[in-house]
Design a protein around this motif. Structure first.
Motif, PDB file in Angstrom:
ATOM      1  N   ALA A 152       0.848  -1.243   0.120  1.00 44.30           N
ATOM      2  CA  ALA A 152      -0.060  -0.008  -0.017  1.00 44.30           C
ATOM      3  C   ALA A 152       0.883   1.043   0.043  1.00 44.30           C
ATOM      4  N   ALA A 153       1.997   1.412   0.769  1.00 41.85           N
ATOM      5  CA  ALA A 153       2.760   2.246   0.740  1.00 41.85           C
ATOM      6  C   ALA A 153       3.533   2.617  -0.402  1.00 41.85           C
ATOM      7  N   LEU A 154       3.907   1.263  -1.123  1.00 40.77           N
ATOM      8  CA  LEU A 154       4.619   1.475  -2.231  1.00 40.77           C
ATOM      9  C   LEU A 154       3.645   2.040  -3.500  1.00 40.77           C
ATOM     10  N   ALA A 155       2.313   1.855  -3.569  1.00 38.31           N
ATOM     11  CA  ALA A 155       1.288   2.291  -4.288  1.00 38.31           C
ATOM     12  C   ALA A 155       1.302   3.494  -4.397  1.00 38.31           C
ATOM     13  N   ILE A 156       1.536   4.298  -3.477  1.00 38.32           N
ATOM     14  CA  ILE A 156       1.495   6.101  -3.228  1.00 38.32           C
ATOM     15  C   ILE A 156       2.683   6.618  -3.239  1.00 38.32           C
ATOM     16  N   ALA A 157       3.841   5.926  -3.277  1.00 38.47           N
ATOM     17  CA  ALA A 157       5.183   6.461  -3.176  1.00 38.47           C
ATOM     18  C   ALA A 157       5.357   7.106  -4.482  1.00 38.47           C
ATOM     19  N   GLU A 158       5.768   8.333  -4.280  1.00 39.81           N
ATOM     20  CA  GLU A 158       6.404   9.063  -5.660  1.00 39.81           C
ATOM     21  C   GLU A 158       7.271   8.186  -6.335  1.00 39.81           C
ATOM     22  N   PRO A 159       7.253   8.121  -7.543  1.00 40.09           N
ATOM     23  CA  PRO A 159       8.382   7.410  -8.303  1.00 40.09           C
ATOM     24  C   PRO A 159       9.717   7.772  -8.317  1.00 40.09           C
ATOM     25  N   ALA A 160       9.863   9.140  -8.159  1.00 39.44           N
ATOM     26  CA  ALA A 160      11.275   9.602  -7.883  1.00 39.44           C
ATOM     27  C   ALA A 160      11.821   9.218  -6.453  1.00 39.44           C
ATOM     28  N   ARG A 161      11.033   8.849  -5.693  1.00 42.17           N
ATOM     29  CA  ARG A 161      11.569   8.567  -4.409  1.00 42.17           C
ATOM     30  C   ARG A 161      11.711   7.186  -4.243  1.00 42.17           C
ATOM     31  N   VAL A 162      11.613   6.071  -5.081  1.00 41.47           N
ATOM     32  CA  VAL A 162      11.566   4.753  -4.901  1.00 41.47           C
ATOM     33  C   VAL A 162      13.146   4.313  -5.334  1.00 41.47           C
ATOM     34  N   LEU A 163      13.505   3.342  -4.269  1.00 39.30           N
ATOM     35  CA  LEU A 163      14.716   2.558  -4.613  1.00 39.30           C
ATOM     36  C   LEU A 163      14.423   0.964  -4.403  1.00 39.30           C
ATOM     37  N   VAL A 164      15.509   0.277  -4.606  1.00 38.11           N
ATOM     38  CA  VAL A 164      15.383  -1.110  -4.478  1.00 38.11           C
ATOM     39  C   VAL A 164      16.621  -1.885  -3.684  1.00 38.11           C
ATOM     40  N   GLU A 165      16.499  -2.569  -2.906  1.00 40.07           N
ATOM     41  CA  GLU A 165      17.498  -3.263  -1.943  1.00 40.07           C
ATOM     42  C   GLU A 165      17.337  -4.706  -1.945  1.00 40.07           C
ATOM     43  N   THR A 166      18.564  -5.219  -1.371  1.00 44.58           N
ATOM     44  CA  THR A 166      18.388  -6.549  -0.534  1.00 44.58           C
ATOM     45  C   THR A 166      18.347  -6.951   0.619  1.00 44.58           C
ATOM     46  N   ASP A 167      19.222  -5.723   1.448  1.00 50.32           N
ATOM     47  CA  ASP A 167      19.458  -5.982   2.826  1.00 50.32           C
ATOM     48  C   ASP A 167      20.100  -7.462   2.982  1.00 50.32           C
ATOM     49  N   ALA A 168      20.687  -8.097   1.801  1.00 47.32           N
ATOM     50  CA  ALA A 168      21.384  -9.405   1.906  1.00 47.32           C
ATOM     51  C   ALA A 168      22.301  -9.337   2.797  1.00 47.32           C
ATOM     52  N   PRO A 169      22.525 -10.685   3.710  1.00 48.15           N
ATOM     53  CA  PRO A 169      22.060 -11.995   3.229  1.00 48.15           C
ATOM     54  C   PRO A 169      20.506 -12.314   3.902  1.00 48.15           C
ATOM     55  N   PHE A 170      19.587 -11.257   4.100  1.00 43.43           N
ATOM     56  CA  PHE A 170      18.578 -11.492   4.816  1.00 43.43           C
ATOM     57  C   PHE A 170      17.586 -11.003   3.918  1.00 43.43           C
ATOM     58  N   LEU A 171      16.310 -11.346   4.272  1.00 44.50           N
ATOM     59  CA  LEU A 171      14.855 -10.789   3.619  1.00 44.50           C
ATOM     60  C   LEU A 171      14.979 -11.330   2.042  1.00 44.50           C
ATOM     61  N   THR A 172      15.238 -12.485   1.806  1.00 45.01           N
ATOM     62  CA  THR A 172      15.306 -12.849   0.466  1.00 45.01           C
ATOM     63  C   THR A 172      13.615 -13.072  -0.060  1.00 45.01           C
ATOM     64  N   PRO A 173      13.298 -12.482  -1.258  1.00 46.01           N
ATOM     65  CA  PRO A 173      12.110 -12.308  -1.891  1.00 46.01           C
ATOM     66  C   PRO A 173      11.416 -13.576  -2.220  1.00 46.01           C
ATOM     67  N   HIS A 174      10.063 -13.563  -2.174  1.00 51.66           N
ATOM     68  CA  HIS A 174       9.332 -14.739  -2.646  1.00 51.66           C
ATOM     69  C   HIS A 174       9.762 -14.760  -4.137  1.00 51.66           C
ATOM     70  N   PRO A 175       9.962 -16.113  -4.484  1.00 44.93           N
ATOM     71  CA  PRO A 175       9.430 -17.568  -3.828  1.00 44.93           C
ATOM     72  C   PRO A 175      10.513 -18.220  -3.068  1.00 44.93           C
TER      73      PRO A 175
END
Length: 295
Positions: A227-250
């Motif tokens: 829900a937060a991502l859906a309203i975040a301004e596109p110019a303020r969005v980044l992506v990360e892993t925080d590896a080796p933690f928080l591995t994405p689905h699946p």
């Protein structure tokens, strides 16, 4: 902690010989390269460790062209400064994690540690102070006062050195925002592993702060993040892993690494209804504005 100069190849998918699951298979490459703006290359155990080059080669093969190696204490921050000299695809961040700052304070070492963080941050490829912030999940009592003090000192260092501030915020959204406003936020602020809801996303939009989404946005129980991502301004969005933690689905529960970023980016495109190539290009542009050039 592994030696960043010693190549240790990724193990193949499946078990790693110790009873733990190994690295997941590589995803389909992204159509436009992006950057992983938060990873910990020094964290995996010996059996799963990789060299800086191996990790970045694996990421580059699927369209993740750079990463930010993040320190959490003096040891990992020293590692970060060593690692960023090894490969131009890596930038660095150095700090004392909010859960570590009270330990330094109890030993009477906090001021000395903060002074070393500032010295390490002078390296030209260190572009951020982080991760710092507040964590009300693991720290309580007098430790919270040390956390707040350390957070304020990190903000000051980031402002004086002109560096981005990478924030660790766990169960402390309102307090983090309050401290930032009281101290005066640096020009560039990133909420690492964004864990807030629509209210925090609106605050970040209004303040011009970056929201960095990790594999958690793909978890079934993370409707607040989507829900937060859906309203975040596109110019303020980044992506990360925080590896080796928080591995994405699946592949949740297996070790994470920068080469798994495409799983998260594709989920982000689904949430926002974005064209994948357009989202990738936006994330890449945002990363450059947040940290400067990797070249």
């Amino acid at each position: 902690m592994f030696n960043p100069h010693t190549p240790v190849p990724f193990r193949s998918p499946g078990t790693d010989g110790t009873g733990r699951t190994g690295y997941p298979p590589a995803p389909e490459p992204l159509p436009v390269p992006v950057m992983d703006n938060h990873t910990h290359l020094d964290f995996p155990g010996a059996e799963l460790s990789v060299s800086v080059k191996d990790a970045l080669d694996a990421a580059a093969a699927v369209g993740v062209q750079g990463a930010v190696q993040v320190g959490c204490d003096l040891e990992s921050s020293r590692f970060t400064v060593q690692a960023v000299d090894l490969d131009s695809r890596l930038l660095g961040a150095v700090a004392l994690h909010p859960n570590d700052a009270p330990d330094y304070a109890r030993r009477g070492e906090l001021e000395e540690a903060l002074a070393e963080i500032e010295a390490l941050a002078a390296h030209p490829r260190v572009r951020a102070i982080g991760e710092t912030g507040l964590d009300f999940f693991r720290t309580e009592g007098e430790g919270l006062a040390h956390q707040r003090y350390s957070f304020r000192r990190h903000i000051d260092i980031a402002k004086r050195l002109g560096l981005t501030l990478q924030i660790h915020d766990r169960d402390a959204h309102d307090d983090v925002v309050q401290v930032l406003r009281e101290e005066g936020a640096p020009e560039r602020v990133v909420f690492h592993c964004f864990s807030g809801d629509e209210a925090l996303a609106r605050t970040c939009n209004a303040e011009g702060w970056y929201m960095s989404f990790a594999g958690t946005v793909t978890f079934k129980n993370a409707s607040n993040l989507r829900a937060a991502l859906a309203i975040a301004e596109p110019a303020r969005v980044l992506v990360e892993t925080d590896a080796p933690f928080l591995t994405p689905h699946p592949h949740r529960g297996r070790p994470n690494a920068s080469y798994l970023v495409p799983y998260t980016v594709r989920a982000m495109a689904d949430v926002t209804g974005s064209d994948l190539s357009g989202l990738c290009a936006q994330i890449a542009e945002n990363s450059l504005r947040a940290y400067g050039s990797w070249a």
